[in-house]
Design an enzyme around this catalytic site. Structure first.
Site, short mmCIF file in Angstrom:
data_model
loop_
_atom_site.label_atom_id
_atom_site.label_comp_id
_atom_site.label_asym_id
_atom_site.label_seq_id
_atom_site.Cartn_x
_atom_site.Cartn_y
_atom_site.Cartn_z
N ASP A 41 0.43 -1.28 -0.08
CA ASP A 41 0.05 -0.18 -0.24
C ASP A 41 0.96 0.97 -0.13
O ASP A 41 0.31 1.96 0.88
CB ASP A 41 -0.70 0.34 1.21
CG ASP A 41 -1.81 -1.48 1.30
OD1 ASP A 41 -2.17 -1.00 0.15
OD2 ASP A 41 -2.08 -1.93 2.81
N GLU A 208 -11.49 -1.73 -3.24
CA GLU A 208 -11.31 -1.09 -1.43
C GLU A 208 -9.62 -0.04 -1.81
O GLU A 208 -9.60 0.29 -3.51
CB GLU A 208 -10.70 -1.67 -0.99
CG GLU A 208 -9.06 -2.83 -1.40
CD GLU A 208 -8.95 -3.81 -0.39
OE1 GLU A 208 -9.90 -3.75 1.23
OE2 GLU A 208 -8.16 -4.65 0.02
#
Length: 321
Positions: A41, A208
């Site tokens: 991420d 997401e």
């Protein structure tokens, strides 16, 4: 080779069918990077003083630094210790999916604290004069969600639009959401409504990690679809839609709303690069770059840093190179 050619031709024909979102048949490999490649991420920025910093899930918000965007060094963590309030959201004080931005003379770091499989979650905010690890001051919760909510307050990303400050966020629990922030505090504005930007047709609504970029007159919503965090079994892929307003409605190149499962496929796993997602976009000396993680199929599914140039077609859609 014959079967491979048939497969490619079939995929190309599908991409041209009416009502089918634009999809590339092949995808570029990430640019070569060296040094500390393990990351998850990532949020990446070129600092105003020169050089680059990347923050990520792992550690107490793991940090990497680079002088040239190619070789990356381990730079420790954003914080020496987890702020005490994190433990209300997980037992280990484990932060996820940071977002780095700059405004009003400070660097701003947003991040999530939660536990797997729950929307008892919070997004925190910190500031720094330099953007470097070890210089961050935490300011507590910017926004939170509870089990009674239909959204999940993780995966934050900041965007400015028309003089206002916004934060997109979301994971499963009906998908991607957005809330306006108070620019002074960096926290959710009092009484601000929660907007709905994207979802999937069926539970568990596997979308997401939003990131919104303005290019020309459009706002572009990038998001990660399908399964993360399963090593070589991950099916993460990056899709995108656009809107003329930051709060939507977002549609793909066929006009299908992202609230109805739309989204053009921008980047998917290929070869050793499995489960491409957890993306962010950064601007560097006149060019846009896509940062993401992939799971290396030639290294036991280890998550690593992917960087690709992000260009724009004549019709105004992003393309990775």
């Amino acid at each position: 080779m014959h079967l491979r050619l048939v497969s490619l031709l079939a995929a190309a024909m599908v991409a041209l069918l009416p009502g089918t979102a634009r999809a590339d048949v092949t995808y570029p490999d990430p640019q070569p990077v060296t040094g500390r490649q393990i990351i998850h991420d990532p949020t990446v920025m070129r600092l105003r003083t020169g050089g680059y910093v990347a923050y990520s899930t792992g550690g107490v918000i793991g940090a990497r630094t680079s002088k040239d965007r190619v070789h990356w060094d381990d730079a420790g963590n954003a914080f020496a210790e987890p702020p005490s309030w994190w433990y209300a959201y997980n037992d280990t004080g484990d932060p996820w999916a940071p977002d780095l931005s700059y405004r009003a003379g400070h660097y701003w770091l947003y991040y999530a604290v939660s536990s797997w499989g729950t929307n008892h979650s919070a997004i925190g905010v910190a500031t720094s004069p330099t953007g470097l690890p070890g210089t961050w001051t935490d300011h507590g919760k910017a926004f939170a969600s509870e089990r009674t909510d239909t959204w999940n307050a993780i995966d934050p990303a900041i965007v400015r639009a028309d003089g206002r400050l916004w934060m997109s966020f979301g994971s499963y629990w009906t998908g991607i959401r957005m809330v306006e922030l108070d620019p002074t505090t960096g926290k959710a504005a009092e009484g601000a409504p929660v907007h709905h930007l994207a979802t999937r047709p069926d539970a568990p609504y596997a979308v997401e990690g939003p990131y919104i970029v303005r290019h020309g007159r459009w706002f572009y919503l990038f998001a990660s679809y399908d399964t993360c965090c399963a090593g070589v079994n991950s099916t993460y892929r990056i899709r995108v839609g656009r809107a003329t307003s930051v709060t939507g409605p977002y549609t793909d190149s066929t006009g299908k709303p992202l609230l109805e499962g739309g989204g053009d496929l921008l980047l998917a796993g290929h070869g050793r690069y499995v489960g491409t997602g957890g993306e962010s976009v950064f601007h560097d000396r006149g060019h846009d770059w896509l940062a993401y993680h992939y799971y290396d199929a030639e290294d036991a599914g280890t998550p690593k840093l992917g960087l690709n140039a992000l260009t724009w077609t004549r019709s105004g859609w992003p393309k990775v190179r």
